[in-house]
Write a protein that holds these residues in place. Structure first.
Motif, PDB file in Angstrom:
ATOM      1  N   ARG A  14       2.774   2.915  -3.829  1.00 33.58           N
ATOM      2  CA  ARG A  14       1.758   3.731  -4.781  1.00 33.58           C
ATOM      3  C   ARG A  14       1.122   4.793  -4.273  1.00 33.58           C
ATOM      4  NH1 ARG A  14      -1.692   0.352  -8.836  1.00 33.58           N
ATOM      5  NH2 ARG A  14      -2.673  -0.358  -6.680  1.00 33.58           N
ATOM      6  N   VAL A  15       1.155   5.665  -4.804  1.00 36.08           N
ATOM      7  CA  VAL A  15       0.658   7.151  -4.185  1.00 36.08           C
ATOM      8  C   VAL A  15      -0.270   7.835  -5.135  1.00 36.08           C
ATOM      9  CG1 VAL A  15       2.855   7.508  -3.074  1.00 36.08           C
ATOM     10  CG2 VAL A  15       2.449   8.688  -5.398  1.00 36.08           C
ATOM     11  N   THR A  16      -1.075   8.723  -4.583  1.00 36.08           N
ATOM     12  CA  THR A  16      -2.090   9.574  -5.445  1.00 36.08           C
ATOM     13  C   THR A  16      -1.273  10.939  -5.816  1.00 36.08           C
ATOM     14  OG1 THR A  16      -4.163   8.871  -4.099  1.00 36.08           O
ATOM     15  CG2 THR A  16      -4.139  11.011  -5.435  1.00 36.08           C
ATOM     16  N   ARG A  17      -1.283  11.234  -7.152  1.00 32.52           N
ATOM     17  CA  ARG A  17      -0.615  12.389  -7.683  1.00 32.52           C
ATOM     18  C   ARG A  17      -1.492  13.211  -8.471  1.00 32.52           C
ATOM     19  NH1 ARG A  17       4.622  10.022 -10.619  1.00 32.52           N
ATOM     20  NH2 ARG A  17       4.615  12.232 -11.206  1.00 32.52           N
ATOM     21  N   THR A  46      -6.039   0.224 -12.287  1.00 36.20           N
ATOM     22  CA  THR A  46      -4.974   1.190 -11.519  1.00 36.20           C
ATOM     23  C   THR A  46      -3.606   0.944 -11.740  1.00 36.20           C
ATOM     24  OG1 THR A  46      -4.899  -0.297  -9.493  1.00 36.20           O
ATOM     25  CG2 THR A  46      -6.549   1.381  -9.563  1.00 36.20           C
ATOM     26  N   LYS A  59       0.899  -1.197   0.117  1.00 33.27           N
ATOM     27  CA  LYS A  59      -0.034  -0.034   0.078  1.00 33.27           C
ATOM     28  C   LYS A  59       0.793   1.193   0.103  1.00 33.27           C
ATOM     29  CE  LYS A  59      -4.024  -2.183   2.231  1.00 33.27           C
ATOM     30  NZ  LYS A  59      -4.565  -2.274   3.704  1.00 33.27           N
ATOM     31  N   LYS A 106      -4.958   8.416  -8.557  1.00 30.93           N
ATOM     32  CA  LYS A 106      -4.585   7.266  -7.317  1.00 30.93           C
ATOM     33  C   LYS A 106      -3.859   5.967  -7.869  1.00 30.93           C
ATOM     34  CE  LYS A 106      -8.581   4.499  -6.991  1.00 30.93           C
ATOM     35  NZ  LYS A 106      -9.925   4.039  -5.944  1.00 30.93           N
ATOM     36  N   GLY A 107      -2.976   5.702  -6.915  1.00 30.20           N
ATOM     37  CA  GLY A 107      -2.275   4.353  -7.370  1.00 30.20           C
ATOM     38  C   GLY A 107      -1.108   4.412  -8.388  1.00 30.20           C
ATOM     39  N   LYS A 118      -6.268  14.274 -10.203  1.00 27.86           N
ATOM     40  CA  LYS A 118      -5.851  13.691  -9.213  1.00 27.86           C
ATOM     41  C   LYS A 118      -5.936  12.200  -9.516  1.00 27.86           C
ATOM     42  CE  LYS A 118      -6.036  16.516  -5.153  1.00 27.86           C
ATOM     43  NZ  LYS A 118      -4.397  16.574  -5.320  1.00 27.86           N
ATOM     44  N   GLU A 159      -7.390   6.892 -14.217  1.00 27.89           N
ATOM     45  CA  GLU A 159      -6.779   8.100 -14.734  1.00 27.89           C
ATOM     46  C   GLU A 159      -7.667   8.486 -16.003  1.00 27.89           C
ATOM     47  OE1 GLU A 159      -2.952  10.515 -16.436  1.00 27.89           O
ATOM     48  OE2 GLU A 159      -3.078   8.573 -16.739  1.00 27.89           O
TER      49      GLU A 159
END
Length: 329
Positions: free
Chosen positions: A90-93, A283, A87, A101-102, A99, A312
């Motif tokens: 990976r990030v939300t960017r 994702t 977990k 996620k993953g 925005k 996305e």
């Protein structure tokens, strides 16, 4: 299954495996088996992405069934391994005002994360999933892709993961080693293995120029799965290679297939590995497994992973997956 060698390794012994070496070893390919890893524990850094810290530090339950010792629960870890929380990788960017996620962290952040696992510059890496399903194996392929993107080459995945490690009677540790920070450096940003929304948009505007491969279960690809609605159906022209086709679980673990099996599979679904392939899912998790197969096992160096995938893609106005009602038309 042979558990004659099965032992639990105390923290003092396991810690010795973490000692730095000259890093002279080169992994034999994108996959290694338990015997190879056991013989090279002093030469590589093991990153175990196989559940929670509780799983990492809990001894597997072993029972004798029909005269054989069998791992009823797959837990514990390869001696000297560092725990990796899937977990956290990976990030939300914010990507072009959306925005997402993953997705992969930015370079500096990922470098710091890898260093926190005790990985050193030029150190060979072996990634160990739990190995019970394609989904958890794909946690290893996702980490592999991210490391590859930022410059790591000398690495492999343990085929069959911890499940196969135990089935082959290898030692399991249950300590919680405190990894000292390493000095691993992100040396690249390999855009050639990354696909963006703009790349996918261009592919859709020029049908046939790029192969699109949907790595999700068939029910999602066909639009039977409708929650959320924007992830229902698939990108126009995409071929479906569902995750259950990528590994075999005819024994103790989920393991990758031989190269020839994948080549036959791709031919059957209409994919041409000789062309550029963009692998996607919701994702970028399951699609990393398909990317690993296409790029690393089959050897299609034009294969790319759409990191943001449909999460996305669905945020762009007018960007819709194919209407399930029009499938086959």
């Amino acid at each position: 299954m042979n558990f004659k060698k099965f032992v639990f390794v105390p923290a003092v012994i396991a810690a010795s495996f973490a000692a730095q070496s000259a890093f002279a070893v080169t992994v034999p390919g994108p996959l290694v088996d338990p015997a190879w890893l056991n013989a090279h524990l002093n030469d590589v850094k093991v990153l175990q992405v196989s559940g929670t810290m509780k799983d990492f530090t809990t001894a597997p339950e072993i029972k004798e069934i029909k005269g054989k010792k069998v791992a009823v629960t797959v837990s514990g870890h390869v001696p000297g391994a560092s725990f990796v929380d899937f977990k956290a990788i990976r990030v939300t960017r914010d990507i072009d005002g959306k925005k997402v996620k993953g997705v992969i962290p930015e370079k500096a952040a990922f470098e710091k994360l890898v260093q926190s696992w005790g990985v050193n510059k030029d150190q060979p890496i072996v990634i160990v999933p739990k190995g019970l399903s394609t989904g958890d194996v794909d946690e290893a392929t996702r980490l592999y892709w991210q490391l590859k993107y930022y410059g790591q080459d000398n690495m492999a995945i343990l085929n069959g993961g911890m499940a196969q490690w135990l089935a082959d009677g290898m030692p399991a540790a249950t300590d919680s080693p405190a990894a000292s920070a390493g000095n691993w450096v992100a040396t690249a940003e390999r855009k050639n293995i990354l696909a963006t929304y703009q790349d996918v948009k261009k592919a859709l505007e020029q049908p046939g120029a790029v192969e699109l491969a949907d790595a999700r279960p068939t029910n999602q690809y066909m639009g039977v799965f409708t929650k959320p609605k924007e992830l229902s159906g698939h990108l126009p022209g995409a071929k479906n290679v569902p995750p259950d086709l990528l590994t075999t679980a005819d024994g103790a673990s989920a393991r990758f297939l031989p190269k020839a099996s994948y080549e036959s599979m791709f031919k059957a679904v209409g994919l041409n590995p000789g062309k550029e392939i963009v692998d996607y899912c919701n994702t970028g998790h399951l699609a990393s497994g398909l990317w690993f197969v296409t790029h690393e096992i089959v050897g299609d160096k034009k294969a790319r992973l759409y990191d943001g995938s449909l999460v996305e893609y669905s945020q762009y106005e007018g960007a819709k997956t194919i209407d399930p009602a029009k499938l086959g038309k």
